[in-house]
Design a protein around this motif. Structure first.
Motif, PDB file in Angstrom:
ATOM      1  N   LEU A  87       0.829  -1.189   0.000  1.00 19.88           N
ATOM      2  CA  LEU A  87       0.000   0.000   0.000  1.00 19.88           C
ATOM      3  C   LEU A  87       0.867   1.243   0.000  1.00 19.88           C
ATOM      4  O   LEU A  87       1.940   1.267   0.591  1.00 19.88           O
ATOM      5  N   GLY A  88       0.398   2.271  -0.659  1.00 18.62           N
ATOM      6  CA  GLY A  88       1.091   3.545  -0.680  1.00 18.62           C
ATOM      7  C   GLY A  88       0.704   4.385   0.519  1.00 18.62           C
ATOM      8  O   GLY A  88      -0.037   3.956   1.400  1.00 18.62           O
ATOM      9  N   THR A  89       1.210   5.596   0.535  1.00 15.82           N
ATOM     10  CA  THR A  89       0.907   6.516   1.631  1.00 15.82           C
ATOM     11  C   THR A  89       1.115   7.944   1.147  1.00 15.82           C
ATOM     12  O   THR A  89       1.704   8.174   0.098  1.00 15.82           O
ATOM     13  N   ARG A  90       0.608   8.907   1.911  1.00 11.91           N
ATOM     14  CA  ARG A  90       0.809  10.323   1.620  1.00 11.91           C
ATOM     15  C   ARG A  90       1.355  11.004   2.865  1.00 11.91           C
ATOM     16  O   ARG A  90       1.035  10.611   3.983  1.00 11.91           O
ATOM     17  N   TRP A  91       2.185  12.036   2.645  1.00 15.45           N
ATOM     18  CA  TRP A  91       2.710  12.817   3.761  1.00 15.45           C
ATOM     19  C   TRP A  91       3.109  14.199   3.245  1.00 15.45           C
ATOM     20  O   TRP A  91       3.425  14.366   2.072  1.00 15.45           O
ATOM     21  N   PRO A  92       3.105  15.207   4.104  1.00 17.03           N
ATOM     22  CA  PRO A  92       3.471  16.562   3.674  1.00 17.03           C
ATOM     23  C   PRO A  92       4.982  16.709   3.482  1.00 17.03           C
ATOM     24  O   PRO A  92       5.773  16.150   4.245  1.00 17.03           O
ATOM     25  N   ALA A  93       5.347  17.455   2.460  1.00 20.09           N
ATOM     26  CA  ALA A  93       6.762  17.753   2.230  1.00 20.09           C
ATOM     27  C   ALA A  93       7.335  18.455   3.460  1.00 20.09           C
ATOM     28  O   ALA A  93       6.662  19.247   4.107  1.00 20.09           O
ATOM     29  N   GLY A  94       8.563  18.124   3.792  1.00 17.61           N
ATOM     30  CA  GLY A  94       9.221  18.731   4.937  1.00 17.61           C
ATOM     31  C   GLY A  94       9.017  17.997   6.240  1.00 17.61           C
ATOM     32  O   GLY A  94       9.675  18.290   7.230  1.00 17.61           O
TER      33      GLY A  94
ATOM     34  N   PRO B 167       8.217   5.230   7.366  1.00 18.10           N
ATOM     35  CA  PRO B 167       9.169   4.108   7.375  1.00 18.10           C
ATOM     36  C   PRO B 167       9.075   3.216   6.136  1.00 18.10           C
ATOM     37  O   PRO B 167      10.040   2.531   5.808  1.00 18.10           O
ATOM     38  N   SER B 168       7.957   3.226   5.430  1.00 16.77           N
ATOM     39  CA  SER B 168       7.799   2.373   4.246  1.00 16.77           C
ATOM     40  C   SER B 168       8.552   2.903   3.030  1.00 16.77           C
ATOM     41  O   SER B 168       8.654   2.214   2.013  1.00 16.77           O
ATOM     42  N   VAL B 169       9.104   4.113   3.105  1.00 15.91           N
ATOM     43  CA  VAL B 169       9.849   4.698   1.992  1.00 15.91           C
ATOM     44  C   VAL B 169      11.282   4.159   2.005  1.00 15.91           C
ATOM     45  O   VAL B 169      11.990   4.299   3.000  1.00 15.91           O
TER      46      VAL B 169
ATOM     47  N   ALA C 265      16.958   4.841  -0.477  1.00 18.37           N
ATOM     48  CA  ALA C 265      17.412   5.538  -1.687  1.00 18.37           C
ATOM     49  C   ALA C 265      16.400   6.594  -2.125  1.00 18.37           C
ATOM     50  O   ALA C 265      16.772   7.669  -2.584  1.00 18.37           O
ATOM     51  N   LEU C 266      15.139   6.292  -1.959  1.00 16.87           N
ATOM     52  CA  LEU C 266      14.088   7.245  -2.303  1.00 16.87           C
ATOM     53  C   LEU C 266      14.072   8.387  -1.298  1.00 16.87           C
ATOM     54  O   LEU C 266      13.941   9.550  -1.675  1.00 16.87           O
ATOM     55  N   ALA C 267      14.225   8.079  -0.022  1.00 13.80           N
ATOM     56  CA  ALA C 267      14.211   9.108   1.027  1.00 13.80           C
ATOM     57  C   ALA C 267      15.334  10.117   0.832  1.00 13.80           C
ATOM     58  O   ALA C 267      15.143  11.319   1.041  1.00 13.80           O
ATOM     59  N   THR C 268      16.499   9.658   0.394  1.00 13.17           N
ATOM     60  CA  THR C 268      17.625  10.554   0.149  1.00 13.17           C
ATOM     61  C   THR C 268      17.294  11.548  -0.955  1.00 13.17           C
ATOM     62  O   THR C 268      17.548  12.747  -0.828  1.00 13.17           O
ATOM     63  N   GLU C 269      16.704  11.078  -2.039  1.00  8.95           N
ATOM     64  CA  GLU C 269      16.342  11.955  -3.158  1.00  8.95           C
ATOM     65  C   GLU C 269      15.180  12.877  -2.795  1.00  8.95           C
ATOM     66  O   GLU C 269      15.116  14.016  -3.262  1.00  8.95           O
ATOM     67  N   ILE C 270      14.266  12.401  -1.973  1.00 12.39           N
ATOM     68  CA  ILE C 270      13.157  13.247  -1.508  1.00 12.39           C
ATOM     69  C   ILE C 270      13.710  14.419  -0.707  1.00 12.39           C
ATOM     70  O   ILE C 270      13.312  15.568  -0.909  1.00 12.39           O
ATOM     71  N   ALA C 271      14.636  14.146   0.198  1.00 10.94           N
ATOM     72  CA  ALA C 271      15.237  15.206   1.003  1.00 10.94           C
ATOM     73  C   ALA C 271      15.940  16.232   0.115  1.00 10.94           C
ATOM     74  O   ALA C 271      15.835  17.441   0.336  1.00 10.94           O
TER      75      ALA C 271
ATOM     76  N   GLY D  71       3.566  29.541   0.914  1.00  9.24           N
ATOM     77  CA  GLY D  71       2.427  28.900   0.265  1.00  9.24           C
ATOM     78  C   GLY D  71       2.062  27.594   0.931  1.00  9.24           C
ATOM     79  O   GLY D  71       2.666  27.185   1.927  1.00  9.24           O
ATOM     80  N   PRO D  72       1.064  26.923   0.363  1.00  8.38           N
ATOM     81  CA  PRO D  72       0.621  25.649   0.959  1.00  8.38           C
ATOM     82  C   PRO D  72       1.695  24.574   0.836  1.00  8.38           C
ATOM     83  O   PRO D  72       2.493  24.580  -0.105  1.00  8.38           O
ATOM     84  N   THR D  73       1.721  23.694   1.787  1.00  2.00           N
ATOM     85  CA  THR D  73       2.694  22.598   1.790  1.00  2.00           C
ATOM     86  C   THR D  73       2.238  21.513   0.818  1.00  2.00           C
ATOM     87  O   THR D  73       1.149  20.965   0.967  1.00  2.00           O
ATOM     88  N   PRO D  74       3.071  21.184  -0.185  1.00  2.00           N
ATOM     89  CA  PRO D  74       2.694  20.111  -1.106  1.00  2.00           C
ATOM     90  C   PRO D  74       2.779  18.753  -0.412  1.00  2.00           C
ATOM     91  O   PRO D  74       3.482  18.588   0.586  1.00  2.00           O
ATOM     92  N   MET D  75       2.096  17.798  -0.981  1.00  2.00           N
ATOM     93  CA  MET D  75       2.049  16.447  -0.419  1.00  2.00           C
ATOM     94  C   MET D  75       2.781  15.468  -1.334  1.00  2.00           C
ATOM     95  O   MET D  75       2.692  15.545  -2.553  1.00  2.00           O
ATOM     96  N   TRP D  76       3.497  14.547  -0.711  1.00  2.00           N
ATOM     97  CA  TRP D  76       4.108  13.425  -1.420  1.00  2.00           C
ATOM     98  C   TRP D  76       3.104  12.276  -1.447  1.00  2.00           C
ATOM     99  O   TRP D  76       2.362  12.069  -0.486  1.00  2.00           O
ATOM    100  N   THR D  77       3.122  11.509  -2.527  1.00  2.94           N
ATOM    101  CA  THR D  77       2.325  10.288  -2.641  1.00  2.94           C
ATOM    102  C   THR D  77       3.267   9.159  -3.019  1.00  2.94           C
ATOM    103  O   THR D  77       3.975   9.244  -4.026  1.00  2.94           O
ATOM    104  N   LEU D  78       3.303   8.116  -2.205  1.00  6.58           N
ATOM    105  CA  LEU D  78       4.121   6.933  -2.487  1.00  6.58           C
ATOM    106  C   LEU D  78       3.216   5.857  -3.048  1.00  6.58           C
ATOM    107  O   LEU D  78       2.200   5.510  -2.434  1.00  6.58           O
ATOM    108  N   THR D  79       3.557   5.348  -4.233  1.00  6.05           N
ATOM    109  CA  THR D  79       2.852   4.220  -4.819  1.00  6.05           C
ATOM    110  C   THR D  79       3.887   3.163  -5.212  1.00  6.05           C
ATOM    111  O   THR D  79       5.090   3.424  -5.207  1.00  6.05           O
ATOM    112  N   TRP D  80       3.389   1.999  -5.548  1.00  9.84           N
ATOM    113  CA  TRP D  80       4.277   0.905  -5.948  1.00  9.84           C
ATOM    114  C   TRP D  80       3.804   0.384  -7.291  1.00  9.84           C
ATOM    115  O   TRP D  80       2.616   0.135  -7.487  1.00  9.84           O
TER     116      TRP D  80
END
Length: 77
Positions: free
Chosen positions: A3-10, A15-17, A20-26, A36-45
């Motif tokens: 299952l994927g998940t969503r979380w706000p940038a910053g 933990p499911s990320v 290697a992906l977490a490093t590039e997200i940072a 402005g408004p905080t964008p949201m990340w969406t993790l899918t598989w």
């Protein structure tokens, strides 16, 4: 099935990320405007590989060799 998940940038990456992906997200979050408004990340598989998309049009995925790739897309499409 994963299952994927969503979380706000910053905020803390879930933990499911994969690391290697977490490093590039940072790294991608360093270039985001601080106003402005905080964008949201969406993790899918897809086919067992993770893809993180930011509402602003950034996509980060892991290829078959485990290498992270950063690309952009038009969020209005």
């Amino acid at each position: 099935m994963q299952l994927g998940t969503r979380w706000p940038a910053g905020s803390d990456v879930p933990p499911s990320v994969p690391a290697a992906l977490a490093t590039e997200i940072a790294a991608a979050e360093q270039s985001l405007p601080q106003t402005g408004p905080t964008p949201m990340w969406t993790l899918t598989w897809l086919e067992g590989r993770p893809i993180a998309e930011l509402d602003t049009g950034i996509e980060i995925s892991i290829d078959r060799e485990g290498v992270a790739t950063v690309s952009t897309f038009d969020p209005m499409d």
